[in-house]
Each structure stands twice: as C-alpha cells, then as structure tokens.
Motif scaffolding. Structure first.
Motif, PDB file in Angstrom:
ATOM      1  N   SER A  31       0.828  -1.201   0.000  1.00 55.20           N
ATOM      2  CA  SER A  31       0.000   0.000   0.000  1.00 55.20           C
ATOM      3  C   SER A  31       0.863   1.251   0.000  1.00 55.20           C
ATOM      4  CB  SER A  31      -0.921   0.027   1.219  1.00 55.20           C
ATOM      5  OG  SER A  31      -1.595   1.268   1.295  1.00 55.20           O
ATOM      6  N   ASN A  32       1.700   1.394   1.014  1.00 51.73           N
ATOM      7  CA  ASN A  32       2.523   2.592   1.084  1.00 51.73           C
ATOM      8  C   ASN A  32       3.757   2.335   1.937  1.00 51.73           C
ATOM      9  OD1 ASN A  32       2.063   3.807   4.041  1.00 51.73           O
ATOM     10  ND2 ASN A  32       0.105   3.029   3.294  1.00 51.73           N
ATOM     11  N   THR A  51       3.303   6.080  -2.087  1.00 52.39           N
ATOM     12  CA  THR A  51       2.410   5.004  -2.495  1.00 52.39           C
ATOM     13  C   THR A  51       3.012   4.280  -3.690  1.00 52.39           C
ATOM     14  OG1 THR A  51       1.171   6.541  -3.874  1.00 52.39           O
ATOM     15  CG2 THR A  51       0.370   6.199  -1.636  1.00 52.39           C
ATOM     16  N   GLU A  94       0.283  -2.891   4.320  1.00 54.51           N
ATOM     17  CA  GLU A  94      -0.421  -3.710   3.341  1.00 54.51           C
ATOM     18  C   GLU A  94      -1.645  -2.956   2.826  1.00 54.51           C
ATOM     19  OE1 GLU A  94      -1.706  -7.378   4.960  1.00 54.51           O
ATOM     20  OE2 GLU A  94       0.302  -8.223   5.159  1.00 54.51           O
TER      21      GLU A  94
END
Lengths: 113, 117
Positions: A31-32, A51, A94
């Motif tokens: 996710s990031n 991101t 995640e």
C-alpha cells in the motif's frame, strides 16, 4: 512472512557528508511506505510517504526513493547536520483494508562534528 | 495544537500491579493506535481504534485493554503487569483512511517508558 529489513543497523558520518539508508521489504500486497525520524527519547516523526505509483519523494535534505518491483527503498540525507543524529525507521503497510503495518527496526545514525 | 500527549513519561511497576497509560490528541483524528517499542525491534501494534466506541486488537494485544469513549482519549490499561511488558509505549493518531494519502500520516506521542520488576 511480511518483513521489513533495514541496513545498516548503525552508521557514523561526519557533519556535512551525505549518506544513504536502505530498506528492503516483503510486504504484499503493498500500500505505502513511510520513513520516520525518531530522536532519542521521542516519538517518531514522519519524513516521507510514498504510495505504489511514486518512486521519489523529498522533504528538505531528505530524499526517499521507492522501487516497488524490487521492493526496495532508500533514504538519502544530504549535507548532514548534527541534528540528523537519530534513528530512521522504514514502515510498510499492506493494502488489504486492515491495519497491517510492519515497522523496521531502524538505522541509528550518528553525525559527528 | 498540543498534538498527541501521553502520561506518565516514566513508570516503574511491580509484578502483578495494574496501571493505565493515558493518551490524548487534539487534532480531531478518528484513528488512534497503541504501539510498544522494544530495544532493537520495530514498533508492534497493540490495539487500535477507528472512532469513539470502536476498538480492535493489533499484533500483540495480550495483557492489555483499551477503551475509546471520546474522540480525544485512548487509554491503555495494563492488568497484572509482567516483566515482558517492560517497554516504551507510544500512542499515535491519524486521519481517516478515507482521506487517502493523508490517512497514512501518523502522529506519535512522546512515549511512556515502563519498567516492570
């Protein structure tokens, strides 16, 4: 198993020099990725957030890069100052909709005059 | 804004004692978190809350309890303290995940250093 590995564990540099800290991760789906600075006895403070679609992000003398294909990130510090002495923590989240976030153990940076 | 504040800064407990770590934020964040940080290890999530009245377990919840009666406060309760709970505890808060990138920005308190002997 999702992991975040940082290297080196510690680093000593002279004031004014540049340095690069590394972060490798196995977190998936991604996710990031965030870099934090943590001064001794204080809470972490956010430096950069990236991101999946971002491969570089700057914050003053701090520049973070992200290679989502190789699952690697780096934090480059330019013209180091004594106040840069701190732990630098890589954090990867995640994208499963929950709160699965893995914190690296950090790199302890010492900047000497 | 004071940001995220935590009390106490330091505490020594005897085995079996109980205590509450206080955490308050004045940024009107929906999300709040409790982490513990052990030497040489990454922060581990204990509990989190997505809003008043809603809490959920993180990675290492055993031996802890939380409540969230208001948006601002998120106390962490230790019952029957054990030496394994010796650690530095950090409270954090963030905006709603619906704010996308802003959601990932977590603001941390200064920490509480707890020793259980």
């Amino acid at each position: 198993k999702n992991q975040v590995e940082q290297s080196p564990q510690s680093l000593i540099i002279l004031e004014g020099k540049n340095c690069t800290l590394q972060c490798n991760y196995t977190v998936s789906p991604f996710s990031n990725l965030r870099w934090y600075k943590q001064d001794t006895g204080r809470g972490p403070v956010s430096l950069t957030i990236m991101t999946f679609s971002e491969n570089t992000k700057s914050n003053g003398r701090y520049t973070a890069t992200l290679d989502a294909d190789t699952k690697q990130s780096s934090l480059h510090i330019t013209a180091s100052q004594l106040s840069d002495s701190a732990s630098y923590i890589c954090v990867v989240s995640e994208s499963t909709g929950g709160f699965k976030t893995i914190f690296g153990a950090g790199t302890r940076l010492f900047v000497k005059a | 804004n004071a940001g995220v504040t935590q009390t106490p800064k330091f505490r020594i407990l005897k085995i079996g004692q109980s205590m509450t770590l206080q955490c308050t934020q004045d940024m009107n964040h929906n999300y709040m978190y409790w982490y513990r940080q052990d030497p040489g290890m990454g922060l581990k999530l204990i509990y989190y809350s997505v809003g008043a009245g809603i809490t959920d377990k993180g990675e290492v919840p055993n031996g802890y309890n939380v409540s969230r009666s208001t948006t601002e406060d998120f106390p962490l309760r230790l019952e029957l303290a054990a030496p394994s709970q010796t650690s530095v505890y950090f409270c954090a808060s963030s905006y709603s995940r619906m704010a996308r990138q802003a959601a990932y920005e977590q603001y941390f308190g200064p920490g509480t250093r707890l020793t259980v002997t």
